[in-house]
Design an enzyme around this catalytic site. Structure first.
Site, PDB file in Angstrom:
ATOM      1  N   ASP A 131       2.515   4.466  -9.600  1.00  7.95           N
ATOM      2  CA  ASP A 131       1.370   3.538  -9.630  1.00  7.95           C
ATOM      3  C   ASP A 131       0.731   3.185  -8.287  1.00  7.95           C
ATOM      4  O   ASP A 131      -0.425   3.534  -7.988  1.00  7.95           O
ATOM      5  CB  ASP A 131       1.751   2.258 -10.383  1.00  7.95           C
ATOM      6  CG  ASP A 131       3.099   1.646  -9.958  1.00  7.95           C
ATOM      7  OD1 ASP A 131       3.708   2.148  -8.996  1.00  7.95           O
ATOM      8  OD2 ASP A 131       3.538   0.663 -10.592  1.00  7.95           O
ATOM      9  N   GLU A 154      10.705  -3.279  -2.453  1.00 11.23           N
ATOM     10  CA  GLU A 154      10.691  -4.611  -3.072  1.00 11.23           C
ATOM     11  C   GLU A 154      10.685  -5.702  -2.010  1.00 11.23           C
ATOM     12  O   GLU A 154      10.006  -6.722  -2.140  1.00 11.23           O
ATOM     13  CB  GLU A 154      11.908  -4.802  -4.002  1.00 11.23           C
ATOM     14  CG  GLU A 154      11.974  -3.852  -5.192  1.00 11.23           C
ATOM     15  CD  GLU A 154      10.886  -4.101  -6.243  1.00 11.23           C
ATOM     16  OE1 GLU A 154      10.046  -4.998  -6.045  1.00 11.23           O
ATOM     17  OE2 GLU A 154      10.875  -3.370  -7.252  1.00 11.23           O
ATOM     18  N   THR A 165       0.315  -5.239  -3.373  1.00 18.50           N
ATOM     19  CA  THR A 165       0.622  -4.930  -4.770  1.00 18.50           C
ATOM     20  C   THR A 165       1.383  -6.068  -5.444  1.00 18.50           C
ATOM     21  O   THR A 165       1.551  -6.084  -6.652  1.00 18.50           O
ATOM     22  CB  THR A 165       1.394  -3.600  -4.875  1.00 18.50           C
ATOM     23  OG1 THR A 165       1.363  -3.166  -6.225  1.00 18.50           O
ATOM     24  CG2 THR A 165       2.831  -3.749  -4.405  1.00 18.50           C
ATOM     25  N   ARG A 202       7.397  -8.172  -1.658  1.00 17.14           N
ATOM     26  CA  ARG A 202       7.592  -9.560  -2.105  1.00 17.14           C
ATOM     27  C   ARG A 202       7.854 -10.497  -0.923  1.00 17.14           C
ATOM     28  O   ARG A 202       7.190 -11.521  -0.767  1.00 17.14           O
ATOM     29  CB  ARG A 202       8.768  -9.652  -3.086  1.00 17.14           C
ATOM     30  CG  ARG A 202       8.551  -8.822  -4.335  1.00 17.14           C
ATOM     31  CD  ARG A 202       9.681  -9.028  -5.339  1.00 17.14           C
ATOM     32  NE  ARG A 202       9.756  -7.888  -6.255  1.00 17.14           N
ATOM     33  CZ  ARG A 202      10.052  -7.981  -7.531  1.00 17.14           C
ATOM     34  NH1 ARG A 202      10.317  -9.132  -8.078  1.00 17.14           N
ATOM     35  NH2 ARG A 202      10.122  -6.898  -8.299  1.00 17.14           N
ATOM     36  N   GLU A 223       0.015  -6.888 -14.433  1.00 14.05           N
ATOM     37  CA  GLU A 223      -1.038  -5.881 -14.200  1.00 14.05           C
ATOM     38  C   GLU A 223      -2.322  -6.113 -15.002  1.00 14.05           C
ATOM     39  O   GLU A 223      -3.422  -5.945 -14.470  1.00 14.05           O
ATOM     40  CB  GLU A 223      -0.501  -4.466 -14.474  1.00 14.05           C
ATOM     41  CG  GLU A 223       0.517  -3.976 -13.451  1.00 14.05           C
ATOM     42  CD  GLU A 223       1.898  -4.590 -13.614  1.00 14.05           C
ATOM     43  OE1 GLU A 223       2.192  -5.116 -14.713  1.00 14.05           O
ATOM     44  OE2 GLU A 223       2.695  -4.566 -12.657  1.00 14.05           O
TER      45      GLU A 223
HETATM   46  C1  DMJ Z   1       5.395  -5.992  -8.963  1.00 16.70           C
HETATM   47  O1  DMJ Z   1       6.518  -6.101  -8.195  1.00 16.70           O
HETATM   48  C2  DMJ Z   1       4.330  -5.190  -8.280  1.00 16.70           C
HETATM   49  O2  DMJ Z   1       3.109  -5.446  -8.872  1.00 16.70           O
HETATM   50  C3  DMJ Z   1       4.616  -3.716  -8.292  1.00 16.70           C
HETATM   51  O3  DMJ Z   1       3.590  -2.956  -7.741  1.00 16.70           O
HETATM   52  C4  DMJ Z   1       4.839  -3.247  -9.702  1.00 16.70           C
HETATM   53  N1  DMJ Z   1       5.790  -4.040 -10.403  1.00 16.70           N
HETATM   54  C5  DMJ Z   1       5.783  -5.466 -10.296  1.00 16.70           C
HETATM   55  C6  DMJ Z   1       5.037  -6.190 -11.383  1.00 16.70           C
HETATM   56  O4  DMJ Z   1       5.055  -5.648 -12.617  1.00 16.70           O
END
Ligand code: DMJ
Length: 644
Positions: free
Chosen positions: A364, A220, A620, A224, A533
């Site tokens: 994912d 995370e 992501t 982020r 997403e």
């Molecule tokens: C985000 O933190 C990122 O996209 C991660 O890969 C998956 N979950 C959240 C958004 O839903």
């Protein structure tokens, strides 16, 4: 500010030669006239020469229409090799063999009236349309301003805003995650005031927080906070040795903080006995430890590399890339199920744990980063990282073979799960998280250019077409997960009606949707966390197919967010139940609503030349990094080459 971003974007020079299609006719004629055959032909009579020439011409025509899979894949993954002629001759040999073995599979061709059904849209939108989308884009910008104003008023410096109770909350370790996640969105939107507020907060507070705070999750914090800092560094002109931002700190401030943070995060790798990092880091003393179940999530340990690679490139220090890429090199050696991997991995043994396989939570972004890291590194490598492309292709074949099914009665395409253990072999269940996949599949197929251009240049393999088709079908299902509910917002998880599974009375509440009997929403799965997403995939698919329906779908979703999640006092909130009206609210604005959801909607409604997908790769968490060769070569003094 709004002006400086497109400059930086447009200034990127991208040498796409390795991806350029080479006419097969050119290849044959070049080979003919540079080889021994040329000498022999010259000594022939003119008649014999013309005869030979016609035979070769015919062969060329046939070969041009033969299955292109091997040469395209070779061309993409290895680039133009050093011994070009050798490669050409090998390609010719392979093509002749293929021609003898089986009938060629022709890539689809477009006739005039097939254009719409093939998803190719060449017509320029009219002026009225353009004005409409500009206005809608302004609506998204206003939504971002409203979200930021709530956060600033009630939660500045906290990780997240609790918009209903009007206070802040540290759910991500206390690094002010919303500030960093929002910054590059504000830059892209040209919101100078927000850039100044977020930038100043980062400059004055973030280093201190990093050196004093406790436990954070490696993944995370990387996607982020580190991702946000790196993207802000690029967008403010950092790797062009310029300060493009009219406001906020100098780009080097973002880089210095990013390095400090990443140095501490590296302890997750260096404390582990295997290449698989621990899941948690104690920032203040740079130590790391595993999660309470002693396991790491597969997606978490494989969703750090875009960030660490880019940091190595711009800092000139290879250590970040070296540690990150060890994970993929290790995964390459592990057994898989048709390219698919279990969702847990042990940092102690380095082995996958359990048999649960899914493209939702914990699985994912493993698949997302396989192709994105390959896209990031492919142009500067001598094929060292081709294995990532191969792993991606194999995994997508596995998805199509083992996980894709269609619903009853309306044949919506979805990607289910393999629960493993005694629970049976297939579950018709899909997390909203899986809706990243249409975008990733489309990106993987065209490598970021439009489908129209890729087809014109004959760059798509049969598998690329299959992946694109799946991308479009799945994007529709993701959109219908929104449309089927009373609020027009998707649940966190959906089940699908199949021949083996149905539960009555669990529809989404929108009786006018034709899919009420296809999509089943269980009580515990009815929440919506403002996730990105689906709109992420709509954005990528719009850029690649140019089909305006993706923009319209995005606009419908945006309107539902406005209607049901906007909080008057400031911010937007998650919902507890999307199937009932009025929906019960949950009191949390996730950082990714500003970092991802609103950014993708803004880009979806805007000019496609901003952050083009063949020159940038989004991490992501939607933080874009450039994939221009020069940055990796010059900035990284060649250290990007082959460290693993
Ligand atoms: C985000 O933190 C990122 O996209 C991660 O890969 C998956 N979950 C959240 C958004 O839903």
């Amino acid at each position: 500010m709004s002006k400086s971003l497109p400059y930086s974007v447009k200034d990127v020079h991208y040498d796409n030669a390795k991806f350029r299609h080479r006419s097969f006719f050119k290849v044959i004629t070049q080979t003919l006239f540079t080889s021994d055959m040329k000498r022999e032909c010259v000594s022939c009579s003119t008649g014999k020469f013309l005869g030979l020439f016609m035979i070769f011409g015919l062969a060329c025509l046939m070969l041009t229409h033969a299955n292109k899979t091997p040469s395209v894949t070779d061309g993409l993954s290895k680039g133009l090799g050093t011994n070009e002629e050798q490669k050409v001759v090998t390609d010719v040999g392979v093509r002749f063999k293929k021609l003898l073995r089986r009938a060629p599979r022709l890539p689809p061709r477009l006739s005039g009236n097939e254009k719409v059904s093939s998803g190719i849209f060449t017509g320029k939108p009219n002026e009225h349309d353009e004005e409409k989308w500009k206005a809608r884009q302004r609506n998204v910008k206003e939504a971002f301003t409203h979200a930021w104003s709530g956060y600033k008023k009630f939660a500045m410096g906290f990780d997240e805003l609790l918009p209903l109770s009007m206070q802040g909350f540290d759910g991500l370790g206390g690094l002010g995650a919303t500030v960093v996640d929002s910054l590059d969105t504000a830059m892209i939107m040209g919101l100078e005031e927000v850039v100044s507020e977020a930038g100043s907060w980062i400059e004055s507070n973030l280093l201190e927080r990093i050196s004093q705070k406790g436990d954070v999750n490696l993944f995370e914090t990387t996607i982020r906070v580190l991702g946000g800092l790196l993207s802000a560094y690029h967008l403010s002109g950092g790797d062009q040795d310029m300060n493009l931002a009219n406001t906020g700190p100098k780009p080097t401030i973002y880089l210095e903080i990013a390095k400090n943070l990443a140095d501490r995060l590296l302890s997750a790798f260096t404390s582990s006995p295997t290449p698989i990092p621990y899941s948690d880091v104690l920032l203040k003393n740079s130590s790391a430890h595993p999660a309470s179940n002693l396991l790491s999530s597969t997606s978490e340990v494989s969703t750090l590399q875009l960030e660490f690679n880019y940091l190595s490139a711009i800092s000139g220090d290879p250590k970040y890339k070296t540690e990150g890429m060890k994970v993929f090199a290790h995964f390459k050696t592990l057994p898989k199920v048709e390219g698919l991997v279990p969702i847990y991995v042990s940092p102690h043994s380095g082995e996958f744990i359990g048999q649960e396989i899914r493209l939702g939570s914990r699985g994912d972004s493993y698949y997302e980063y396989l192709i994105k890291v390959w896209l990031q590194l492919r142009s500067i490598q001598d094929g060292n990282f081709t294995y990532l492309y191969d792993m991606y292709e194999e995994a997508m074949r596995g998805v199509r073979h083992l996980l894709v099914q269609k619903t009853i009665p309306n044949e919506l395409v979805f990607v289910g799960e393999l629960p493993g253990g005694s629970k049976g072999s297939f579950s018709p269940k899909m997390d909203h998280l899986v809706c990243f996949l249409p975008g990733t599949l489309a990106l993987g197929a065209t490598k970021g250019i439009t489908k129209e251009k890729a087809m014109k240049d004959n760059l798509l393999t049969v598998e690329d077409f299959e992946n694109l088709k799946l991308a479009e079908d799945l994007a529709k299902t993701c959109f219908e997960m929104y449309s089927v509910t009373s609020t027009g917002l998707a649940p966190e998880i959906a089940y699908f009606h199949t021949k083996d599974f149905y539960e009555d009375g669990l529809g989404g509440g929108n009786q006018s949707s034709e899919y009420v009997n296809d999509i089943i929403i269980k009580f515990n799965d009815r929440h919506n966390l403002l996730r990105p997403e689906t709109v992420e995939s709509l954005f990528v698919l719009y850029r690649i197919t140019q089909d305006p329906k993706y923009r319209e779908w995005g606009w419908q979703i945006f309107q539902s967010f406005e209607k049901y999640t906007k909080v008057d006092s400031g911010g937007y909130t998650s919902l507890n139940d999307v199937t009932t009206l009025p929906p019960q609210r949950r009191d949390k604005m996730e950082t990714f609503f500003l970092g991802e959801t609103l950014k993708y909607l803004y880009l979806l409604f805007g000019d496609s030349s901003v952050i083009p997908l063949d020159k940038f790769v989004f991490n992501t968490e939607a933080h874009p990094f450039p994939i221009k060769d020069a940055i990796y070569l010059e900035g990284g003094s060649n250290m990007m080459k082959g460290t693993v």
